[in-house]
Design a protein around this motif. Structure first.
Motif, PDB file in Angstrom:
ATOM      1  N   GLU A 530      11.377  42.659  20.808  1.00 46.91           N
ATOM      2  CA  GLU A 530      11.814  43.076  19.477  1.00 46.91           C
ATOM      3  C   GLU A 530      11.105  44.337  18.999  1.00 46.91           C
ATOM      4  OE1 GLU A 530      14.098  42.241  17.447  1.00 46.91           O
ATOM      5  OE2 GLU A 530      14.851  40.315  18.163  1.00 46.91           O
ATOM      6  N   SER A 531       9.785  44.388  19.142  1.00 44.90           N
ATOM      7  CA  SER A 531       9.018  45.470  18.509  1.00 44.90           C
ATOM      8  C   SER A 531       7.998  46.130  19.400  1.00 44.90           C
ATOM      9  CB  SER A 531       8.297  44.912  17.275  1.00 44.90           C
ATOM     10  OG  SER A 531       7.290  43.996  17.678  1.00 44.90           O
ATOM     11  N   ALA A 532       7.786  45.599  20.605  1.00 42.04           N
ATOM     12  CA  ALA A 532       6.713  46.112  21.471  1.00 42.04           C
ATOM     13  C   ALA A 532       5.386  46.123  20.716  1.00 42.04           C
ATOM     14  CB  ALA A 532       7.051  47.494  22.023  1.00 42.04           C
ATOM     15  N   PHE A 533       5.188  45.123  19.843  1.00 41.78           N
ATOM     16  CA  PHE A 533       3.956  44.921  19.073  1.00 41.78           C
ATOM     17  C   PHE A 533       3.744  45.984  17.993  1.00 41.78           C
ATOM     18  CE2 PHE A 533       3.337  42.584  22.998  1.00 41.78           C
ATOM     19  CZ  PHE A 533       2.817  41.375  22.549  1.00 41.78           C
ATOM     20  N   MET A 534       4.826  46.632  17.553  1.00 34.22           N
ATOM     21  CA  MET A 534       4.723  47.575  16.429  1.00 34.22           C
ATOM     22  C   MET A 534       4.807  46.764  15.140  1.00 34.22           C
ATOM     23  SD  MET A 534       7.093  50.864  15.413  1.00 34.22           S
ATOM     24  CE  MET A 534       6.926  51.637  17.021  1.00 34.22           C
ATOM     25  N   GLU A 535       3.679  46.608  14.469  1.00 30.91           N
ATOM     26  CA  GLU A 535       3.608  45.710  13.317  1.00 30.91           C
ATOM     27  C   GLU A 535       4.452  46.199  12.147  1.00 30.91           C
ATOM     28  OE1 GLU A 535      -0.385  44.577  12.273  1.00 30.91           O
ATOM     29  OE2 GLU A 535      -1.017  44.551  14.362  1.00 30.91           O
ATOM     30  N   ASP A 536       4.621  47.517  12.024  1.00 31.99           N
ATOM     31  CA  ASP A 536       5.392  48.059  10.893  1.00 31.99           C
ATOM     32  C   ASP A 536       6.793  48.481  11.311  1.00 31.99           C
ATOM     33  OD1 ASP A 536       4.464  50.162  12.470  1.00 31.99           O
ATOM     34  OD2 ASP A 536       4.393  51.559  10.791  1.00 31.99           O
ATOM     35  N   SER A 539      13.971  48.395  11.742  1.00 35.17           N
ATOM     36  CA  SER A 539      15.168  48.712  12.525  1.00 35.17           C
ATOM     37  C   SER A 539      16.188  49.414  11.648  1.00 35.17           C
ATOM     38  CB  SER A 539      15.789  47.434  13.110  1.00 35.17           C
ATOM     39  OG  SER A 539      16.565  46.771  12.130  1.00 35.17           O
ATOM     40  N   ALA A 540      17.198  49.974  12.273  1.00 40.79           N
ATOM     41  CA  ALA A 540      18.242  50.685  11.533  1.00 40.79           C
ATOM     42  C   ALA A 540      19.024  49.761  10.614  1.00 40.79           C
ATOM     43  CB  ALA A 540      19.189  51.377  12.517  1.00 40.79           C
ATOM     44  N   VAL A 541      19.053  48.460  10.937  1.00 39.18           N
ATOM     45  CA  VAL A 541      19.816  47.521  10.102  1.00 39.18           C
ATOM     46  C   VAL A 541      18.928  46.786   9.113  1.00 39.18           C
ATOM     47  CG1 VAL A 541      21.619  47.216  11.828  1.00 39.18           C
ATOM     48  CG2 VAL A 541      19.631  45.688  11.847  1.00 39.18           C
ATOM     49  N   GLY A 542      17.617  47.109   9.093  1.00 36.29           N
ATOM     50  CA  GLY A 542      16.732  46.537   8.086  1.00 36.29           C
ATOM     51  C   GLY A 542      15.803  45.450   8.562  1.00 36.29           C
ATOM     52  N   ALA A 543      15.793  45.126   9.868  1.00 37.08           N
ATOM     53  CA  ALA A 543      14.869  44.115  10.379  1.00 37.08           C
ATOM     54  C   ALA A 543      13.442  44.653  10.330  1.00 37.08           C
ATOM     55  CB  ALA A 543      15.245  43.723  11.804  1.00 37.08           C
ATOM     56  N   LEU A 544      12.475  43.752  10.093  1.00 36.08           N
ATOM     57  CA  LEU A 544      11.113  44.191   9.812  1.00 36.08           C
ATOM     58  C   LEU A 544      10.092  43.443  10.660  1.00 36.08           C
ATOM     59  CD1 LEU A 544      11.319  44.174   5.897  1.00 36.08           C
ATOM     60  CD2 LEU A 544      11.366  46.195   7.365  1.00 36.08           C
ATOM     61  N   GLY A 545       9.044  44.175  11.037  1.00 35.96           N
ATOM     62  CA  GLY A 545       7.851  43.567  11.593  1.00 35.96           C
ATOM     63  C   GLY A 545       7.913  43.208  13.054  1.00 35.96           C
ATOM     64  N   LEU A 546       6.877  42.497  13.489  1.00 37.04           N
ATOM     65  CA  LEU A 546       6.705  42.165  14.905  1.00 37.04           C
ATOM     66  C   LEU A 546       7.910  41.450  15.499  1.00 37.04           C
ATOM     67  CD1 LEU A 546       3.000  40.894  14.947  1.00 37.04           C
ATOM     68  CD2 LEU A 546       3.863  42.948  16.089  1.00 37.04           C
ATOM     69  N   MET A 547       8.437  40.479  14.768  1.00 40.87           N
ATOM     70  CA  MET A 547       9.550  39.692  15.289  1.00 40.87           C
ATOM     71  C   MET A 547      10.882  40.129  14.705  1.00 40.87           C
ATOM     72  SD  MET A 547       7.816  35.901  15.729  1.00 40.87           S
ATOM     73  CE  MET A 547       9.061  35.316  16.876  1.00 40.87           C
ATOM     74  N   GLN A 548      10.878  41.291  14.026  1.00 44.05           N
ATOM     75  CA  GLN A 548      12.095  41.938  13.528  1.00 44.05           C
ATOM     76  C   GLN A 548      12.992  40.967  12.768  1.00 44.05           C
ATOM     77  OE1 GLN A 548      13.287  45.683  14.093  1.00 44.05           O
ATOM     78  NE2 GLN A 548      11.236  45.177  13.375  1.00 44.05           N
ATOM     79  N   LEU A 549      12.418  40.410  11.714  1.00 45.86           N
ATOM     80  CA  LEU A 549      13.185  39.494  10.872  1.00 45.86           C
ATOM     81  C   LEU A 549      13.987  40.273   9.838  1.00 45.86           C
ATOM     82  CD1 LEU A 549      10.554  36.708  10.199  1.00 45.86           C
ATOM     83  CD2 LEU A 549      12.744  36.392  11.354  1.00 45.86           C
ATOM     84  N   MET A 550      15.216  39.883   9.642  1.00 46.39           N
ATOM     85  CA  MET A 550      15.983  40.398   8.526  1.00 46.39           C
ATOM     86  C   MET A 550      15.443  39.764   7.243  1.00 46.39           C
ATOM     87  SD  MET A 550      18.159  42.579   9.657  1.00 46.39           S
ATOM     88  CE  MET A 550      19.319  42.744   8.300  1.00 46.39           C
TER      89      MET A 550
END
Length: 670
Positions: A530-536, A539-550
């Protein structure tokens, strides 16, 4: 090619706009010091801060930023003069000029660009300054400062400036035409430039029709309709018919105007057929068969329509997919459809058709691990075990999805092929002393991740492979895992597993796994993909954080757990994100009766889609089902998550869960 970084000269006082400058003894001293430093610039070395530790300078830097935000310029300058050797000194000049750019002079900006040329702050300041000059309509100065840009907005301003000043107007109009001729709308800054195109009679009806076609191809029918205003009444009617065909293809295919046969009518009808085929491929095929009797479609256009119909039929698992695939001509160029012919044969578990369609792939595709594995699978099922075992053996030497599947077939241990990166302490120390890396590290420690990534990119973009490998190790040791992973990939350095699959947030992940009865390796696999451990990560659709939660998923999950959501920004906090993401992953596993394949697919594409993709009648082997996921992104995602989970099993020194044991059969929909 090696990139050399040189410490830029800095002056002690701020770069003050004339309107807010306070001349006096201090200002004159600052000016004199600037002249001296500029002269000595080549001799300045990238030495670390001296006299006090970085933590104290870091605090002072934040205090200076705060003083500038409050407009306390004397205090800001006082603090700034004590930060001359701090790596982020230039960011104070940048912040000052950006805040007061409306009163800045060209000379002050020239000084800034001379001091910080090549640094990300120079690029950002140039963008802000050019936008300010455009706002002032100071086109002469705008062109003096303009460099080639990727920003369409600034490119349009530059063309506008040339037209206003009469500098090569014919070439300026040609450049404007290039920006105009796209299938989407352009920024408002381009409006005066495009008006100049119309006023100069550069745009012919052919040009307008060309852009209308681009707009329809890009799925922008409203833009096509808008462009039609420049056409004659008769042409406008045809664009309106095309617009309606895009929106309501079935009605268009049976309309009165569709009975006529002309190149334009055929073009519009082909568009309508392709639009209809997205959801009703069999119906689109029937309309095409009827229209072919009265309309002379070219072989190329007919073939394109038939291929799109066939592809839609396969993707939707249409009952008539076999017949529609047989009608679609193979032009040797549509590699996507060629691979879907193989997947469709796999779905039917028709081994003869699998081998036949793999044999028809282009050589480069046929040699990919994906199709080599399925070739071995089909050979094995046909009793040709010798050749199948040979292919499996070659694949099992690789650390990959198909390598692990092949190793399971052979009942072999997985080939992890771990090769740590050799890196001497003096090599890393020298690299860390580069000014760009010092700035990147400071920004990272301050939590300014976007600015830190800009500096990292500037430092690494022209590095040689060995330097990139060392940079990846450096980022890893700083705990900056997303940069380590990405930089290793840029170096094509795949085999340092500690670097590429770090055990970051281990305690948090193990606690979440225990709480929600999850495999921790699966949580790691999702985070890595999801993020390759990028904490901040955003995504283009608004998903956020390590696990790219909407955000909506985060809120819903928090409500179900009866815990405080904390707002969208809370999803950027790693522990909160892991807790909610793990809970949501557990929800999906429960919904899909423990299937990691379906849970991963739903995590990426949404449960509503996965439920539609479930088999209709009987269970399907998970590997075959995965190959037939309609979305390329989701298909790749599932394979990567499962592969990464296997690697993280190894990294966690746990008993490795075999990939095949995670691939339980996919049961039919209820």
């Amino acid at each position: 090619m090696k990139r050399k970084f040189r410490h830029c000269a800095r002056r002690a006082g701020p770069l003050r706009p004339a309107a807010v400058a306070r001349p006096g003894r201090a200002g004159l001293l600052a000016s004199a010091l600037f002249v001296l430093l500029a002269a000595l610039a080549p001799a300045l070395l990238p030495a670390p801060a001296r006299g006090e530790n970085l933590e104290r300078q870091r605090d002072r830097y934040l205090e200076a930023e705060s003083a500038l935000r409050r407009g306390q310029l004397s205090r800001f300058e006082q603090l700034k003069q004590k930060l001359f050797e701090y790596p982020l000194y230039g960011y104070l000049d940048f912040a000052y000029l950006r805040k007061y750019r409306k009163k800045a002079t060209a000379e002050q900006l020239r000084e800034f660009f001379r001091l910080y040329n090549g640094q990300p702050i120079a690029t950002r300041m140039r963008t802000a300054w050019l936008q300010e000059l455009a706002r002032r309509r100071d086109w002469e100065t705008f062109l003096d400062f303009y460099w080639p840009q990727t920003s369409t907005r600034l490119r349009c301003h530059e063309i506008h400036a040339r037209l206003k000043l009469g500098r090569e107007p014919e070439q300026a109009l040609e450049d404007a035409l290039e920006l105009w001729m796209v299938g989407h709308s352009q920024p408002d800054a381009c409006t005066p430039v495009f008006k100049a195109l119309y006023a100069a009679s550069v745009l012919s009806a052919d040009h307008i029709w060309q852009r209308i076609r681009l707009a329809f191809a890009a799925g922008k029918p409203s833009l096509a309709r808008y462009l039609a205003r420049q056409l004659s009444g008769g042409d406008r009617r045809w664009v309106e018919r095309w617009y309606q065909a895009h929106r309501r293809p079935t009605a268009a295919l049976t309309s009165n105007w569709a009975q006529h046969d002309s190149p334009l009518v055929r073009e519009i009808l082909a568009h309508a057929l392709i639009r209809l085929a997205r959801h009703k491929p069999a119906q689109a095929a029937q309309h095409l068969q009827r229209l072919e009797k009265t309309h002379r479609f070219t072989p190329g256009r007919r073939g394109e329509v038939l291929r799109r119909i066939a592809l839609s039929a396969v993707l939707s698992d249409d009952p008539q997919a076999d017949a529609l695939l047989a009608r679609a001509p193979d032009d040797g160029q549509d590699h996507d459809l060629a691979q879907w012919r193989v997947r469709h044969a796999l779905r039917r578990q028709d081994t003869a058709a699998v081998l036949d369609t793999i044999g028809q792939l282009a050589p480069a595709l046929r040699g990919q691990d994906e199709w080599r594995y399925w070739e071995a699978w089909a050979l094995d099922r046909q009793g040709q075990r010798g050749r199948a075992m040979q292919i499996y053996g070659e694949l099992a030497e690789k650390r990959s999805y198909y390598g692990f599947l092949a190793a399971d077939r052979l009942q072999r241990d997985y080939a992890m092929n771990d090769r740590p990166t050799p890196a001497r302490r003096d090599e890393l120390r020298q690299l860390a002393s580069w000014p760009a890396f010092r700035r990147a590290h400071e920004l990272y420690l301050l939590g300014r991740r976007t600015d830190a990534r800009r500096e990292w990119y500037a430092a690494t973009r022209q590095m040689e492979q060995r330097q990139l490998e060392l940079a990846a190790v450096l980022a890893h040791r700083w705990g900056w895992h997303d940069r380590a992973i990405i930089t290793a990939a840029e170096a094509r350095h795949w085999d340092d597993l500690a670097l590429r699959f770090p055990l970051a947030h281990r305690d948090t992940i193990l606690a979440a796994a225990a709480r929600y009865r999850l495999d921790p390796a699966l949580i790691y696999g999702v985070i890595r993909q999801e993020s390759a451990f990028m904490e901040d990560a955003h995504s283009a659709v608004g998903a956020l954080g390590l696990m790219q939660l909407m955000p909506a998923t985060g809120r819903q999950t928090a409500r179900a757990l009866n815990i405080r959501y904390g707002g969208n920004r809370a999803l950027l906090h790693s522990s909160h994100n892991i807790q909610l993401g793990s809970a949501y992953l557990n929800h999906l596993l429960t919904r899909y009766k423990g299937s990691p394949v379906l849970a991963a697919a739903a995590y990426n594409a949404g449960p509503h889609r996965v439920s539609r993709w479930l088999p209709r009648k009987q269970a399907v082997p998970a590997a075959l089902w995965t190959e037939n996921i309609p979305f390329r992104e989701t298909r790749h995602y599932v394979k990567q998550v499962l592969t990464y989970a296997t690697i993280f099993d190894w990294r966690l020194s746990r008993t490795i869960t075999r990939l095949s044991s995670r691939l339980s059969d996919i049961r039919p929909r209820d």
